[in-house]
Structures are given as structure tokens and as C-alpha cells.
Design a protein around this motif. Structure first.
Motif, mmCIF file in Angstrom:
data_model
loop_
_atom_site.group_PDB
_atom_site.id
_atom_site.type_symbol
_atom_site.label_atom_id
_atom_site.label_comp_id
_atom_site.label_asym_id
_atom_site.label_seq_id
_atom_site.Cartn_x
_atom_site.Cartn_y
_atom_site.Cartn_z
ATOM 1 N N GLN A 35 0.820 -1.222 0.000
ATOM 2 C CA GLN A 35 0.000 0.000 0.000
ATOM 3 C C GLN A 35 0.847 1.262 0.000
ATOM 4 O O GLN A 35 0.342 2.356 -0.273
ATOM 5 C CB GLN A 35 -0.917 0.006 1.228
ATOM 6 N N ASP A 36 2.145 1.114 0.290
ATOM 7 C CA ASP A 36 3.001 2.283 0.436
ATOM 8 C C ASP A 36 3.657 2.735 -0.860
ATOM 9 O O ASP A 36 4.343 3.761 -0.886
ATOM 10 C CB ASP A 36 4.088 2.012 1.481
ATOM 11 N N PHE A 37 3.481 1.966 -1.933
ATOM 12 C CA PHE A 37 4.056 2.398 -3.201
ATOM 13 C C PHE A 37 3.196 1.913 -4.362
ATOM 14 O O PHE A 37 2.398 0.987 -4.224
ATOM 15 C CB PHE A 37 5.497 1.891 -3.351
ATOM 16 N N GLU A 38 3.366 2.587 -5.478
ATOM 17 C CA GLU A 38 2.702 2.200 -6.720
ATOM 18 C C GLU A 38 3.757 2.009 -7.804
ATOM 19 O O GLU A 38 4.889 2.485 -7.679
ATOM 20 C CB GLU A 38 1.694 3.262 -7.151
ATOM 21 N N ILE A 39 3.385 1.312 -8.858
ATOM 22 C CA ILE A 39 4.272 1.105 -10.006
ATOM 23 C C ILE A 39 3.588 1.654 -11.253
ATOM 24 O O ILE A 39 2.421 1.350 -11.524
ATOM 25 C CB ILE A 39 4.592 -0.388 -10.208
ATOM 26 N N ILE A 40 4.309 2.478 -11.980
ATOM 27 C CA ILE A 40 3.813 3.024 -13.248
ATOM 28 C C ILE A 40 4.823 2.675 -14.327
ATOM 29 O O ILE A 40 6.006 3.035 -14.226
ATOM 30 C CB ILE A 40 3.637 4.551 -13.176
ATOM 31 N N VAL A 41 4.381 1.957 -15.342
ATOM 32 C CA VAL A 41 5.232 1.655 -16.498
ATOM 33 C C VAL A 41 4.782 2.539 -17.652
ATOM 34 O O VAL A 41 3.610 2.511 -18.044
ATOM 35 C CB VAL A 41 5.157 0.170 -16.894
ATOM 36 N N VAL A 42 5.701 3.332 -18.177
ATOM 37 C CA VAL A 42 5.416 4.180 -19.333
ATOM 38 C C VAL A 42 6.120 3.550 -20.526
ATOM 39 O O VAL A 42 7.348 3.578 -20.633
ATOM 40 C CB VAL A 42 5.901 5.624 -19.117
ATOM 41 N N ASP A 43 5.322 2.955 -21.411
ATOM 42 C CA ASP A 43 5.855 2.215 -22.549
ATOM 43 C C ASP A 43 5.870 3.113 -23.778
ATOM 44 O O ASP A 43 4.840 3.510 -24.292
ATOM 45 C CB ASP A 43 5.011 0.966 -22.805
ATOM 46 N N ASN A 44 7.082 3.416 -24.251
ATOM 47 C CA ASN A 44 7.291 4.305 -25.391
ATOM 48 C C ASN A 44 7.540 3.524 -26.678
ATOM 49 O O ASN A 44 8.043 4.065 -27.660
ATOM 50 C CB ASN A 44 8.494 5.209 -25.102
ATOM 51 N N VAL A 67 0.927 2.134 -19.089
ATOM 52 C CA VAL A 67 0.390 3.067 -20.079
ATOM 53 C C VAL A 67 1.312 3.123 -21.296
ATOM 54 O O VAL A 67 2.541 3.032 -21.161
ATOM 55 C CB VAL A 67 0.215 4.483 -19.491
ATOM 56 N N HIS A 68 0.719 3.247 -22.467
ATOM 57 C CA HIS A 68 1.512 3.453 -23.678
ATOM 58 C C HIS A 68 1.551 4.941 -23.974
ATOM 59 O O HIS A 68 0.521 5.615 -24.014
ATOM 60 C CB HIS A 68 0.927 2.706 -24.876
ATOM 61 N N GLU A 69 2.755 5.469 -24.161
ATOM 62 C CA GLU A 69 2.946 6.880 -24.465
ATOM 63 C C GLU A 69 3.470 7.009 -25.899
ATOM 64 O O GLU A 69 4.605 6.591 -26.194
ATOM 65 C CB GLU A 69 3.940 7.508 -23.480
ATOM 66 N N PRO A 70 2.664 7.561 -26.819
ATOM 67 C CA PRO A 70 3.068 7.605 -28.227
ATOM 68 C C PRO A 70 4.159 8.621 -28.552
ATOM 69 O O PRO A 70 4.885 8.451 -29.532
ATOM 70 C CB PRO A 70 1.764 7.947 -28.950
ATOM 71 N N VAL A 71 4.274 9.686 -27.753
ATOM 72 C CA VAL A 71 5.287 10.705 -28.050
ATOM 73 C C VAL A 71 6.655 10.162 -27.643
ATOM 74 O O VAL A 71 6.863 9.807 -26.485
ATOM 75 C CB VAL A 71 4.989 12.018 -27.307
ATOM 76 N N PRO A 72 7.603 10.074 -28.580
ATOM 77 C CA PRO A 72 8.890 9.454 -28.267
ATOM 78 C C PRO A 72 9.768 10.316 -27.377
ATOM 79 O O PRO A 72 9.605 11.534 -27.312
ATOM 80 C CB PRO A 72 9.526 9.264 -29.656
ATOM 81 N N GLY A 73 10.703 9.651 -26.704
ATOM 82 C CA GLY A 73 11.688 10.364 -25.895
ATOM 83 C C GLY A 73 11.644 9.972 -24.439
ATOM 84 O O GLY A 73 10.570 9.936 -23.823
#
Length: 306
Positions: A35-44, A67-73
Motif C-alpha cells: 500500500q506504500d508504493f505504486e508502479i507506473i510503467v510508461v511504454d514508449n 500506459v503506452h505513451e506515443p510521443v517518443p523520448g
């Protein structure tokens, strides 16, 4: 999702679904309360459908978002992760690194020990050589492989000491005050080797009175891709470092280019041509002197045009 996690672990990935699985699993295995942390994966990744299919295997995991992020970088992906984060502290881990179970706990202790002025906390980066380490790779070249070791003491880093982005955490309010990671810098796809984005944020934080803290127990292992163990890659890396410095510190780069021009004028045109021709052909035994000359030659071309 937890309403108030203490930390958000953000993993940015680009076309590396095979290696990022180990990265994700290492964060899922952290030894603090879930409960003390979350994980976020940003897939480029370039293939959005493949990215969503890969991310689907994590559906239903507590406090996890893919999440998929379409803007590269890379800088953009890190900024996206920070904006999505629910926690006041964002901890970044690269998709070719793995963290030990105590990683997030030790980062938290760094913030607790140094108080509210602790804006950035990171730790060592230990290389894992997928292929044998090149025999020409001396200790003074290790920084180009994001190898970090500032000793065994938890402490505030000196201005010239740095943290690698593959093991880098920051308070969100300090990051936003710095304007986020510059999208003019940082990796973009497979060809660009731009860097300096974390360095600029650290400099901004220090200018505002924040501290950059090193925690030796918050180490990560960083897998070195075989493609990076060639002299050709290191020469490219140094050339892109010059480009990165020009973009991030144009006035300083102009001064460096003046010095470099003076140094190069001491050699004849033929002597310079022979040196660089031999350097470009060489496939091994690269030295820091070679890289220094590549760096300054690129600065001259960018800042002076001759």
C-alpha cells in the motif's frame, strides 16, 4: 489504487519487453508494504498494439498502471510518469536495470535522514556485463556506462558528483519547479544518445537550495547491452555528449570550443587529419584522450563551424 502511496516507482521502456519484465518483477518484490508504493510503467514502444498486449499481463495487480505513451523520448516518458504519479516522491528505474528488495525502502530512508531539503536521492549502479568487459575499458571511462559508486557513506553529494538516471528519485514538487526533464535532451529512439537531462534537473534543484543525496544501500544492477561494449559505440557516445552539452550549456560550450580551437591549431591540418582517420578506423583500445579529442572536435564544429 492506494489513495496516498509514499513513493511512485516509474519504469520507462522502449521496445524492450523482454528485459523490462525483470525490471518490473524486481519492483513488485520490494520489501515495503504494497500500500506504500505504486508502479507506473510508461511504454514508449513504437508498436502500440504490442505494448498494450504486453501490459495486459499485469492487469489486476494492486497499485499498478501500464500506459503506452506515443510521443517518443525518455525525458517525455519520465515527465508523463511524474504527472501520473500519486506519491510525492518518484523513483525512476530503467528498463535494463533491476532493483534489490530494499531499494525503495533505502531511498525513503535517505529522504527521512536529510529532511525536506532532500530533493533528489539515488544510489550506486553496478554493471552486469552481458558479454565480457572490454580490456581497454579503464575506470576513467566507466561513467559513460552509467556506473556509479560514490563510496559506502550515506551523504549529500558534492556539486561535481552525479547520479545516473537509471537509479534516480526526486520529489515531484522539486521536479515540477525545475520544469521537468528537458525534452530537448535525453534518449529518443535507438539512434540518439543525447543526455544531460538529469544533470540539468539536479543543477536546478541545487540552485534552489535542495540537496542531492547518495544512499549506498539503494543500489541497482544495470545490464550492459553488448552493442555498447564496442569502441565505435563509445565514440558515438562522446560525440553525442558534446551535442548534449551544447544544447544544455551553450555559453559554457562556446568557451570550451575556444580552448579546443587553440589546442587543435597547434597541430597541422595533415596531422589532425591523420589522427582522426586512424581514430575512426580503430575498433579497440579507445582511450580517454581519444574521446576528449572527439568531444572537442564536435564542440568546434557546432560552436565555431571550423
Amino acid at each position: 489504487m492506494a489513495n496516498n502511496p509514499a513513493l511512485s516507482a516509474v519504469i520507462c521502456t522502449h521496445n524492450r519487453h523482454k528485459s523490462v519484465s525483470a525490471t518490473i518483477n524486481s519492483v513488485l518484490a520490494q520489501d515495503i508494504d504494497r500500500q506504500d508504493f505504486e508502479i507506473i510503467v510508461v511504454d514508449n514502444s513504437t508498436d502500440a498494439g504490442q505494448a498494450r498486449q504486453f501490459g495486459g499481463q499485469y492487469d489486476g495487480i494492486e497499485n499498478f498502471r501500464y500506459v503506452h505513451e506515443p510521443v517518443p523520448g525518455l525525458s517525455n516518458a519520465r515527465n508523463v510518469g511524474a504527472h501520473l504519479a500519486l506519491a510525492p516522491i518518484v523513483a525512476y528505474l530503467d528498463d535494463d536495470a533491476v532493483a534489490p528488495p530494499q531499494w525503495l525502502r533505502e531511498l525513503s530512508l535517505g529522504y527521512q535522514k536529510f529532511g525536506d531539503r532532500a530533493a533528489i536521492v539515488g544510489g550506486p549502479v553496478e554493471p552486469v556485463w552481458v558479454t565480457p568487459r572490454p580490456n581497454w575499458l579503464t575506470s576513467d571511462l566507466e561513467g559513460f556506462f552509467s556506473i556509479v559508486d560514490h563510496g559506502g557513506e550515506i551523504r549529500e553529494l558534492l556539486p561535481h558528483e552525479w547520479l545516473a538516471g537509471c537509479n534516480y528519485s526526486i520529489r515531484r514538487d522539486w521536479l515540477f519547479a525545475a520544469g521537468g526533464f528537458s525534452t530537448e535532451l535525453g534518449r529518443k529512439g535507438a539512434l540518439s544518445l543525447l543526455s544531460n537531462e538529469e544533470t540539468l534537473v539536479s543543477e536546478s534543484v541545487r540552485a534552489r537550495g535542495g540537496k542531492v543525496v547518495y544512499v549506498p544501500a539503494a543500489s541497482v544492477k544495470h545490464y550492459i547491452d553488448p552493442s555498447r561494449t564496442s569502441a565505435d559505440w563509445l565514440k558515438r557516445r562522446m560525440a553525442w555528449q558534446a551535442v548534449s552539452d551544447v544544447l544544455s550549456r551553450p555559453q559554457e560550450s562556446l568557451r570550451r570550443a575556444e580552448i579546443a580551437s587553440y589546442r587543435f591549431r597547434r597541430y597541422s591540418r595533415l596531422g589532425r587529419a591523420i589522427f582522426f582517420a586512424n581514430l575512426l578506423r580503430r575498433r579497440e583500445n579507445i582511450t580517454s584522450i581519444d574521446l576528449d579529442r572527439i568531444y572537442h572536435a564536435i564542440l568546434i564544429l557546432l560552436c565555431r563551424g571550423s
